[in-house]
Design a protein around this motif. Structure first.
Motif, PDB file in Angstrom:
ATOM      1  N   UNK A 265      15.956 -11.243 -40.949  1.00  0.00           N
ATOM      2  CA  UNK A 265      16.385 -11.618 -39.608  1.00  0.00           C
ATOM      3  C   UNK A 265      17.876 -11.889 -39.556  1.00  0.00           C
ATOM      4  N   UNK A 266      18.306 -12.734 -38.644  1.00  0.00           N
ATOM      5  CA  UNK A 266      19.730 -12.984 -38.470  1.00  0.00           C
ATOM      6  C   UNK A 266      19.978 -14.463 -38.219  1.00  0.00           C
ATOM      7  N   UNK A 267      21.268 -14.841 -38.158  1.00  0.00           N
ATOM      8  CA  UNK A 267      21.615 -16.244 -38.001  1.00  0.00           C
ATOM      9  C   UNK A 267      22.718 -16.396 -36.957  1.00  0.00           C
ATOM     10  N   UNK A 268      22.967 -17.605 -36.543  1.00  0.00           N
ATOM     11  CA  UNK A 268      23.989 -17.882 -35.533  1.00  0.00           C
ATOM     12  C   UNK A 268      25.360 -17.458 -36.028  1.00  0.00           C
ATOM     13  N   UNK A 269      26.177 -16.941 -35.112  1.00  0.00           N
ATOM     14  CA  UNK A 269      27.530 -16.458 -35.397  1.00  0.00           C
ATOM     15  C   UNK A 269      27.546 -15.247 -36.322  1.00  0.00           C
ATOM     16  N   UNK A 587      25.504 -15.923 -30.360  1.00  0.00           N
ATOM     17  CA  UNK A 587      26.207 -17.151 -29.974  1.00  0.00           C
ATOM     18  C   UNK A 587      25.663 -17.686 -28.649  1.00  0.00           C
ATOM     19  N   UNK A 588      25.455 -18.990 -28.564  1.00  0.00           N
ATOM     20  CA  UNK A 588      25.056 -19.643 -27.327  1.00  0.00           C
ATOM     21  C   UNK A 588      26.245 -19.859 -26.407  1.00  0.00           C
ATOM     22  N   UNK A 639      16.881 -13.812 -28.478  1.00  0.00           N
ATOM     23  CA  UNK A 639      18.192 -14.351 -28.851  1.00  0.00           C
ATOM     24  C   UNK A 639      19.263 -13.691 -27.997  1.00  0.00           C
ATOM     25  N   UNK A 640      20.450 -14.267 -28.000  1.00  0.00           N
ATOM     26  CA  UNK A 640      21.551 -13.766 -27.182  1.00  0.00           C
ATOM     27  C   UNK A 640      22.775 -13.498 -28.047  1.00  0.00           C
ATOM     28  N   UNK A 680      33.517 -10.268 -19.703  1.00  0.00           N
ATOM     29  CA  UNK A 680      33.783 -11.663 -20.016  1.00  0.00           C
ATOM     30  C   UNK A 680      32.747 -12.133 -21.016  1.00  0.00           C
ATOM     31  N   UNK A 681      33.145 -12.970 -21.942  1.00  0.00           N
ATOM     32  CA  UNK A 681      32.177 -13.530 -22.880  1.00  0.00           C
ATOM     33  C   UNK A 681      32.095 -15.046 -22.744  1.00  0.00           C
ATOM     34  N   UNK A 682      32.631 -15.580 -21.640  1.00  0.00           N
ATOM     35  CA  UNK A 682      32.561 -17.032 -21.450  1.00  0.00           C
ATOM     36  C   UNK A 682      31.112 -17.490 -21.401  1.00  0.00           C
ATOM     37  N   UNK A 683      30.323 -16.812 -20.546  1.00  0.00           N
ATOM     38  CA  UNK A 683      28.890 -17.133 -20.465  1.00  0.00           C
ATOM     39  C   UNK A 683      28.019 -15.881 -20.422  1.00  0.00           C
TER      40      UNK A 683
END
Length: 720
Positions: A265-269, A587-588, A639-640, A680-683
């Protein structure tokens, strides 16, 4: 759900983008300075970009992420990626031809295989052996084999003395010739794709798979868990996946390039990549063009979608069978409506156009200050003039030539037959692009489809389309009077649908393969209607091509040439429903002071269902309730990431640095809907189904160990 691409986009209705001979010569001189042949749209920000596989962002990836996108890594990803020709993406995930995509991408095929006795959208489908895999009615999957730069060949056909209409015809003839030659030499589907607003033309060759069989689909309740209320929202809990298999010579295809699943699987960042087919973006459009989209194009489209949604909702409420028949169309209308409302909201936000206006003014000042580029400032004024014409003929085009006009599958078949017969009488070089010889196999695949056609649903849709025709053109319009033939929209629709023989595939073939006289003398009411509408529809199409499309392409080519001269070459073109590479971080984000984590889990799906007392659209299928105790509820579900996606990316694989698939794109959040115009990657986030949830569900809920084993490489193909 990420919007499935509509290939006949009302903002870019037909064919490749074009430019004048003079501008072609200018661009050719500029492009000699740079072999990458890339006209920049704008400076990229963060992990922005829908990159070409023959011009990947190697330097960007090395600089930002210390990643080397090698040729073998890119080739495997390219050959593993699959395009669903009716909109959407997918990927090979086994050597046995297993294809992974979204449930909502495969829903059309699943719906066509369903019946009143077997509702596979509602109940799901599981083929336990190859013999049980059901052949899709008319699916076509494309796999990109190669890309060739044919810019010089296309531009050579356009002479300096040509008028815009002449240039348009000459370029179309060159493109038809290139595509036909490639098809004859390779046997591959061959499409000339226009990139960078007409600064480049690339020939894309695809291997076609038309024997496509359904392997597995979960229940729509879990695939679209949360329904319309949760659509384009996050957190989400959707198992939005579907499995098909491609066959050759009645055997599962042997696939050289496929994506292995990540064992961990994968992880944050973590850096992830998306290989898919984004449909259409407008990031190069001028502010005036965007204002036209905001004020005219999007409102028109939304008005139609609202009508369709109300119509199908009411139709489906009358009976369970009606609901089944309308389900896929209703889902499409709801999904598109919410997506376009998000796009409209983005353009109505003053900050969006302020950013675009600031970028445009800065570029314009630099162009005006450079003596060698000053003449290109005319491009902006030319866009304004073309848009003024587009606004004037938009209603005429929308009611006659747009695919939404006279909305009926049977009318669409009639129009195709009438036009195909007329176009076949012309040399291939002179035909409309969709009737060129290189497109014939795909055209016939759709024309002779045995997908079910329901009279009651057809009458409903056509009746409403005729009502729209009256509203947009008036009841006294001479053409409207002829179309209605003295009857109400409902009565006229009933006469047309019940009187036509085009539901019979053999009759379609008889008319399509007969002489022109067969069409001219046909008394089939739908053929008669298509004959009646075709001349004015062709006329407004030609007016659009000559007075809107061609001038816009010439104008944008000037702007693109100026951008190239000023900004350099490291960028990507607008989306064209061709294979692109995107990347980003898992990333959240922060919303209203609240931290949104990058993952949801299986446990969260049960909690959300309980919050709504397990009632639709938050009801879990019975098998999920029965097997809850078998699951590892901590398994990541959705996931996002910050990957740059748009409509058409639905079903795209998400892979890690090793090229292993870790997820499946199925949506974007509300903040991502503005990505059609600005990144945009802000949100803004791309939503994906986690690969671990798919395997967990296959094994512990659906008793599909044989499929999970194939996915995990424990066996080469089912039953082998």
């Amino acid at each position: 759900m990420t919007l499935i691409v509509n290939r006949l986009n009302p903002r870019n209705a037909f064919g490749p983008r074009r430019q004048s001979a003079a501008l072609s010569a200018l661009l050719s001189r500029l492009l000699l300075l740079c072999p990458l042949l890339a006209i920049p749209m704008q400076a990229t920000h963060a992990d922005e970009g829908m990159w070409l596989f023959n011009n990947p962002p190697r330097k960007v990836l090395e600089r930002r992420h210390q990643f080397d996108a090698t040729d073998p890594w890119l080739l495997r990803l390219q050959r593993s990626a699959v395009r669903f020709n009716d909109g959407g993406s997918g990927s090979f995930i086994s050597a046995g031809g297993l294809v992974l995509t979204n449930h909502h991408v495969g829903a059309g095929a699943v719906q066509k295989l369903s019946s009143a006795e077997h509702d596979y959208l509602k109940d799901g489908f599981h083929a336990k052996s190859h013999a049980d895999e059901m052949k899709a009615v008319d699916s076509e999957l494309n796999v990109l084999q190669s890309i060739e730069d044919v810019t010089a060949q296309v531009n050579a056909a356009v002479k300096p003395e040509m008028t815009p209409p002449q240039a348009h015809e000459a370029r179309r003839a060159a493109i038809n010739t290139i595509e036909k030659k490639s098809l004859d030499e390779t046997g591959f589907r061959s499409d000339v794709v226009t990139l960078y607003r007409g600064a480049a033309y690339h020939l894309y060759r695809y291997k076609r798979f038309t024997d496509v069989r359904l392997v597995f689909a979960p229940e729509q309740e879990i695939a679209f868990f949360g329904g319309d209320p949760d659509n384009f929202e996050y957190p989400r809990f959707d198992l939005d996946f579907c499995l098909f298999r491609v066959y050759e010579n009645d055997e599962p295809a042997k696939i050289e390039y496929f994506l292995p699943i990540s064992p961990t699987g994968l992880h944050e960042d973590e850096l992830v990549f998306v290989a898919g087919h984004p449909g259409h973006t407008d990031r190069l459009d001028t502010v005036d063009h965007l204002e036209f989209i905001r004020d005219t194009s999007l409102p028109y489209s939304l008005e139609r979608l609202f009508r369709r949604e109300v119509l199908l909702t009411a139709f489906g409420a009358r009976s369970q069978e009606n609901a089944r028949r309308a389900k896929d169309g209703l889902f499409s209308a709801q999904n598109s409506r919410k997506a376009l409302m998000g796009q409209l909201a983005g353009l109505q936000d003053p900050a969006t156009l302020a950013r675009k206006r600031q970028e445009e003014q800065a570029l314009n000042r630099r162009v005006a200050a450079d003596p060698n580029l000053k003449k290109d400032t005319a491009g902006w004024d030319e866009v304004i003039a073309a848009i003024a014409t587009w606004r004037r003929i938009y209603n005429e085009f929308d009611t006659l030539e747009n695919q939404r006009a006279l909305d009926s599958r049977l009318f669409g078949l009639a129009r195709t037959i009438v036009r195909m017969t007329a176009e076949d009488a012309k040399p291939n070089t002179d035909r409309l692009p969709e009737y060129a010889e290189s497109a014939r196999a795909s055209l016939e695949q759709r024309l002779y489809s045995r997908a079910p056609i329901y009279d009651d649903l057809e009458i409903l849709k056509l009746s409403d389309a005729l009502s729209v025709l009256i509203e947009k053109r008036s009841a006294d319009d001479p053409l409207v009077v002829k179309i209605l033939a003295g009857k109400s929209p409902a009565d006229r629709a009933a006469d047309l649908i019940q009187g036509t023989k085009l539901k019979d595939v053999a009759e379609r073939k008889r008319l399509a393969t007969g002489a022109a006289a067969a069409i001219e003398t046909s008394t089939d009411p739908m053929i008669e209607l298509a004959r009646l509408v075709d001349p004015p529809a062709r006329a407004v199409r030609k007016q659009y091509e000559d007075e809107v499309q061609e001038p816009l392409e010439q104008a944008y080519a000037k702007i693109a040439a100026a951008r190239f001269a000023i900004s350099g070459t490291e960028t990507y073109p607008d989306a064209t429903f061709t294979l692109r590479l995107a990347f980003g971080m898992v990333r959240g984000y922060i919303e209203q002071g609240r931290s949104i984590p990058p993952w949801t889990t299986l446990a969260g799906a049960y909690e959300r269902s309980a919050e709504h007392h397990n009632q639709p659209p938050f009801r879990l299928p019975k098998c999920w309730l029965d097997h809850k105790d078998k699951l590892n509820l901590d398994t990541p579900m959705n996931f996002i990431s910050t990957a740059d996606i748009i409509g058409g990316n639905s079903g795209s694989p998400v892979v890690n640095r090793k090229g292993q698939w870790v997820g499946l794109i199925f949506d974007g959040n509300l903040d991502s809907l503005v990505l059609d115009f600005v990144y945009t990657d802000a949100k803004a986030r791309a939503l994906a189904v986690d690969s671990r949830a798919i395997v967990e569900a296959l094994r512990k809920i659906y008793d599909a160990d044989e499929i999970a084993d194939e996915i995990e490489g424990r066996r080469p193909g089912r039953g082998e």
